[in-house]
Design a protein around this motif. Sequence first.
Motif, PDB file in Angstrom:
ATOM      1  N   UNK A 414      32.505 -81.144 -96.052  1.00 25.41           N
ATOM      2  CA  UNK A 414      33.420 -80.221 -96.628  1.00 25.41           C
ATOM      3  C   UNK A 414      34.370 -79.075 -95.172  1.00 25.41           C
ATOM      4  N   UNK A 415      33.995 -79.499 -94.394  1.00 25.19           N
ATOM      5  CA  UNK A 415      35.019 -79.604 -93.273  1.00 25.19           C
ATOM      6  C   UNK A 415      35.864 -80.325 -92.353  1.00 25.19           C
ATOM      7  N   UNK A 416      35.311 -81.989 -92.860  1.00 25.43           N
ATOM      8  CA  UNK A 416      35.946 -82.570 -92.595  1.00 25.43           C
ATOM      9  C   UNK A 416      37.471 -82.597 -93.393  1.00 25.43           C
ATOM     10  N   UNK A 417      37.823 -81.533 -95.265  1.00 21.16           N
ATOM     11  CA  UNK A 417      38.781 -81.388 -95.884  1.00 21.16           C
ATOM     12  C   UNK A 417      39.381 -80.305 -94.910  1.00 21.16           C
ATOM     13  N   UNK A 418      38.554 -79.398 -94.753  1.00 21.87           N
ATOM     14  CA  UNK A 418      39.105 -78.056 -93.723  1.00 21.87           C
ATOM     15  C   UNK A 418      40.451 -78.346 -92.327  1.00 21.87           C
ATOM     16  N   UNK A 419      39.160 -79.313 -91.717  1.00 24.38           N
ATOM     17  CA  UNK A 419      39.829 -80.399 -90.591  1.00 24.38           C
ATOM     18  C   UNK A 419      41.220 -80.764 -91.150  1.00 24.38           C
ATOM     19  N   UNK A 420      41.373 -81.022 -91.970  1.00 23.67           N
ATOM     20  CA  UNK A 420      42.938 -82.112 -92.390  1.00 23.67           C
ATOM     21  C   UNK A 420      43.424 -81.325 -93.130  1.00 23.67           C
ATOM     22  N   UNK A 421      43.249 -79.575 -93.402  1.00 23.58           N
ATOM     23  CA  UNK A 421      44.063 -79.351 -94.416  1.00 23.58           C
ATOM     24  C   UNK A 421      45.399 -78.763 -93.843  1.00 23.58           C
TER      25      UNK A 421
END
Length: 498
Positions: A414-421
């Motif tokens: 989930x953190x990865x998705x947030x970083x690339x948002x």
Amino acid sequence: MLAELIQAATITDTVVSERMKVYEASFKFQVENAPEYSYFLNIIQEVSQRDKIKITLQDETERIYDLLVADEDGYKSFIKDTLADETIDVRVRIDKQVVGNHFSIYSFDEFAKDILSLSVEDVMIAFSNLLKQSPNYLVFDVYSPVTMFATKTMFFVPSGNGMVNTEFNRVRRMEDCKEVSYFYNFDVYEVLPDDFKITIDYENNPLTELFQKIMVLLSISFIATSSTISGSQLKGIINGQRTMEYCCDINQLPGNKILYSIYNWIYTDGSPIDKAIIVRNVISLHCKYVSITEIDEKVMASIQSNYNLYLKENVKEYLELKNKVAEFISGTVSKTGEYATGLLDKFKSNIIAIFGFIFTVILANIVSDQPLDNLFTKEITIIIECVLVGSFVYLIICYYQSRYEIKKVYDSYEQLKLNYKEILTEDDLLEIFGDDEMLNEMKNTISKSEKIYLGIWIIFLIGAFAVVEIVSVSPMYQNILSGLQGVLKLIQSISMKS
């Protein structure tokens, strides 16, 4: 038509003028040749209902009569009370308004003459005031003479021609221009180059040259980093590879269509901010020794070449980014699966440890003086039960350890998705992360696996407890022990004889 009525045979000394929002006409007639009331009624009927008309009659004694609709008797009375050899002055005034994206022009020639008499700044203000009332497009209904030409947002068409279609989003373009460039006078001159970019024209159009001049002026303004109109000067700054300042006389601007092409290229498709940066870099270098108004096709070609290189570099980085993200997702899902099977591995290790302990007890008894006599004594039974309780505690610890490790994986996902948002678009995220389909599938698989492994482990422990308790007290167990003891004694006696 209104023009024909005002130029009627019995009318003399006709004067017509039309400004942006007011049409005025004046003429005279002899009382003895006074037109019928219907003549004035026809003039009123020729005027658009969105506009307000006022007709005033004045005789030589300065007696004034305001002609009203449905007041034929009042008109006849005014004429009757005037001497036959007197001259009546008539003034017609029409106040025009924008309603439903439409605006009237009753005499295009006079309208154009008035526009051309204004300064460039006043022309922009005049059209800006109209477009503020019709933000996306404006239709000019031309009554006389038959006229037709158009820009991307303003349409000069014969009255009654009907609606026009435009796909250009003027409001969105204005927002983009405000975001990319700072035009200090934009609140006063709220117009775009597109408002004066003629797309359909006719020969000898008196407004063509003026519109082209304003188009170039505004194109430069929205290409620049910042700009302002001060008096008759357009001043601005372009921040690129070098900082470039310019100052142009707005009355002497050439009809350079390349400047509009550059402006339109910036704000059409793609990221206007990225495109503007490239344009300013190229122009700041190119205009080191020449004026910005002298930009030619070579500059446009250079801009497009630089943009293509920029796109190729970005595409390469973008693909590398997508591959890295895909690899991380694949690795994450694999690790999650390993954590799930790790519970099974720990269960197998626990079983081996328990059975290893039991076999150790059996072997120790076999090599003792009284084999099997002390195999399931009360003390050994308690020890085995403690081992089984320890196995249950170990089960709980392994379960929560597994849940913690899996949660860490989910959180990193989930953190990865947030970083690339902020880097990738929503569509890119959906494509790369597969709408979380792989992760959700793995969650279901892990949940099922955990339930199966926990169930087997718990059943094993319950079964082991039951077997230990039964074996330690069962008479059958004593008979089995006696039989085993006899077999062991027989083996020992045979060994001694040999």
